[in-house]
Scaffold this active site. Structure first.
Site, mmCIF file in Angstrom:
data_model
loop_
_atom_site.group_PDB
_atom_site.id
_atom_site.type_symbol
_atom_site.label_atom_id
_atom_site.label_comp_id
_atom_site.label_asym_id
_atom_site.label_seq_id
_atom_site.Cartn_x
_atom_site.Cartn_y
_atom_site.Cartn_z
ATOM 1 C CD GLU A 1 41.031 38.961 36.867
ATOM 2 O OE1 GLU A 1 41.003 39.514 37.577
ATOM 3 O OE2 GLU A 1 40.245 38.966 35.712
ATOM 4 C CG ASN B 1 41.364 37.470 32.398
ATOM 5 O OD1 ASN B 1 42.210 36.941 33.047
ATOM 6 N ND2 ASN B 1 40.510 38.244 32.768
ATOM 7 C CE LYS C 1 36.408 37.275 35.051
ATOM 8 N NZ LYS C 1 37.646 38.823 35.651
ATOM 9 C CD GLU D 1 37.710 41.395 33.180
ATOM 10 O OE1 GLU D 1 37.334 40.403 33.010
ATOM 11 O OE2 GLU D 1 37.285 41.611 34.301
ATOM 12 C CB CYS E 1 38.063 38.241 38.900
ATOM 13 S SG CYS E 1 37.379 39.725 38.820
ATOM 14 C CG ASN F 1 43.590 42.041 38.754
ATOM 15 O OD1 ASN F 1 44.806 43.585 38.872
ATOM 16 N ND2 ASN F 1 43.763 41.946 38.129
#
Lengths: 326, 326
Positions: free
Chosen positions: B47, B115, B132, B151, B183, B208
């Site tokens: 990612e 993302n 994402k 995020e 993730c 991450n």
């Protein structure tokens, strides 16, 4: 006000075809007495705990198997469990085959058979009933199997959903959010999530799982059977921030081996207690229900993070579809 | 016609705030060259692989962070990855921050930030894009956190669902069913199931993830961080009968530690390869896609066993409700 409860995972060794319900109940009473000695406030017995795992046997007419089913709960044979619950102030979970006469979806009243679990409180009152939704196996005799697995023959799919109730138990006067699964349900994250969406804090489930996967045909190592069972329970507990008590019937029953390895799992997905025998065995743990809080207020705060608009396939499809070629 | 593919999990060590995209791409090219030497046909990068994990840094105006985003793919900086794909006949998976100008749900055309992950085939063509869905963290500066996790500030929730495509890759001329997660998605069984319902055979995901859970407050031991990551991927693979390649950025990045431990998981839920460093590291495995068949034709034959009529809460509710008191 404490939020701790001492639970007991009461694994049962094999129950042979010739063993009466009286024998099974006496073994359970012994485990309840042992639980009382060790401070257990809620004891969890396996799936189909009163008899052998009879779906391994074939009968052409389903009615021939009715003697494996309970038509009343409590019954004369099971009343001593309810009496022990009151005597010890101990809740219990029991799995059994249920034969009932009730209306089906079309309104027809008829005999109906379910793979059922109940939760009984320390007053001896049934406070929760669940009927198994994910029936494994097959409905017809399979000549390629050494041992049959005829759950789809003898049971209907459960019609009670996945209910959760809050009720006082042990020292937890304010109540515990409790839900039930049965055996193969534990492999289905949908089932865990439906419980999680009702704020479940303690999931009880019984199982009877053969040590050998007769479908494996070289693609699945035998030792993975226990791993898969534990993996499913651990993931279900972690991803729903709940305690789990998964209790087996174990050992060689009617010539077929059940793998045991009953476990208690915390909301972090850790196995905190495990049975290490194929016999009747009680493992206990004092569970802090406050441990559920971290997950459900942070990483698994469903209200903050779930995106049902992207989950529609989960209910709009039953089977898998093929993806487009690109 | 073989159904085997050699995949590479290309873990990246830390990328510091001062490191340019050129540095990151050169490191990835070195991993592709190493993958070529070891027969890799599809390489999976993490990612946000082109930059440091910038959501740990706060900016009052979101636009101040736009230099962390890609506005074209390929771009001048990333074109060498696509060239290497063609040269080596190697597919690749890449995660990056995507800045695009497109219509939102209301039809307004505006800058949008996601993302994102893409899958590129050996011709250098993008065959799959995913944005994402499960964004963790928070949207506002949190003075209680030593390291921010913003995020929810910098990215919108993905709007592409969880797509799966079938495409030739490596020696598998008939195509592999491939899907992507990013993730935190890996912790959500709903995401895995939506892929499973599209017959996915290979799930790629980059992550991450900080070594320290700043929300844990004594309720979660530090060492459980890797366990939870692996547990989620293993359960997702087992319960959907798919291969999984979960690849981390690892090591101390901008003073914050990412835990690494990238894994390749088979459809039995077994970890078959794992990175053991906090550096750039390639672990490879030759995956037999035929292993997906056992699960999906037996215990996870969805058409035979799933019961969506009992799963309605999964889409009808976002957050959890309280159960009735009994």
């Amino acid at each position: 006000m404490t939020r701790r409860i001492t639970v007991g995972a009461a694994q049962l060794g094999a129950i042979q075809k010739s063993d009466s319900r009286k024998v099974a109940v006496e073994r359970m009473l012994a485990l309840m007495a042992e639980g009382h000695r060790r401070g257990v406030e809620l004891i969890v017995f396996p799936e189909l705990a009163l008899t052998t795992f009879f779906p391994r046997h074939y009968a052409e007419r389903i009615e021939e198997m009715d003697h494996w089913f309970e038509t009343a709960m409590p019954s004369n044979e099971t009343a001593p469990l309810f009496e022990a619950a009151r005597r010890y102030r101990m809740g219990f979970h029991l799995g059994y085959a249920e034969l009932t006469t009730e209306a089906d979806e079309t309104g027809t009243v008829r005999p109906r058979r379910f793979n059922t679990a109940i939760l009984v409180n320390p007053d001896g009152r049934i406070i929760l009933k669940y009927r198994k939704v994910h029936l494994p196996g097959h409905a017809e005799f399979d000549p390629n199997r050494r041992v049959q697995h005829l759950e789809k023959r003898y049971f209907e799919v459960g019609n009670l959903g996945f209910p959760v109730v809050r009720s006082p138990m042990g020292r937890v006067e304010g109540g515990i959010n409790m839900g039930l699964l049965i055996c193969n349900d534990r492999r289905w994250p949908e089932a865990w999530r439906v419980l999680g969406l009702q704020s479940v804090e303690l999931v009880m489930l019984g199982y009877n799982t053969p040590s050998i996967n007769q479908d494996a045909k070289g693609w699945e190592a035998h030792h993975l059977r226990v791993f898969h069972s534990h993996l499913s329970v651990q993931a279900g507990c972690y991803q729903n921030a709940t305690w789990g008590v998964a209790v087996a019937k174990a050992g060689v029953e009617d010539g077929a081996e059940l793998f045991g390895h009953s476990i208690i799992v915390n909301p972090q997905g850790e196995i905190v207690a495990m049975a290490d025998s194929w016999e009747d065995q009680l493992v206990t743990y004092d569970c802090d229900l406050e441990m559920c809080r971290l997950g459900r207020t942070t990483i698994f705060n469903f209200a903050a993070h779930r995106r049902p608009e992207h989950y529609q396939r989960i209910v709009s499809q039953v089977g898998a579809v093929e993806p487009p070629m690109v």
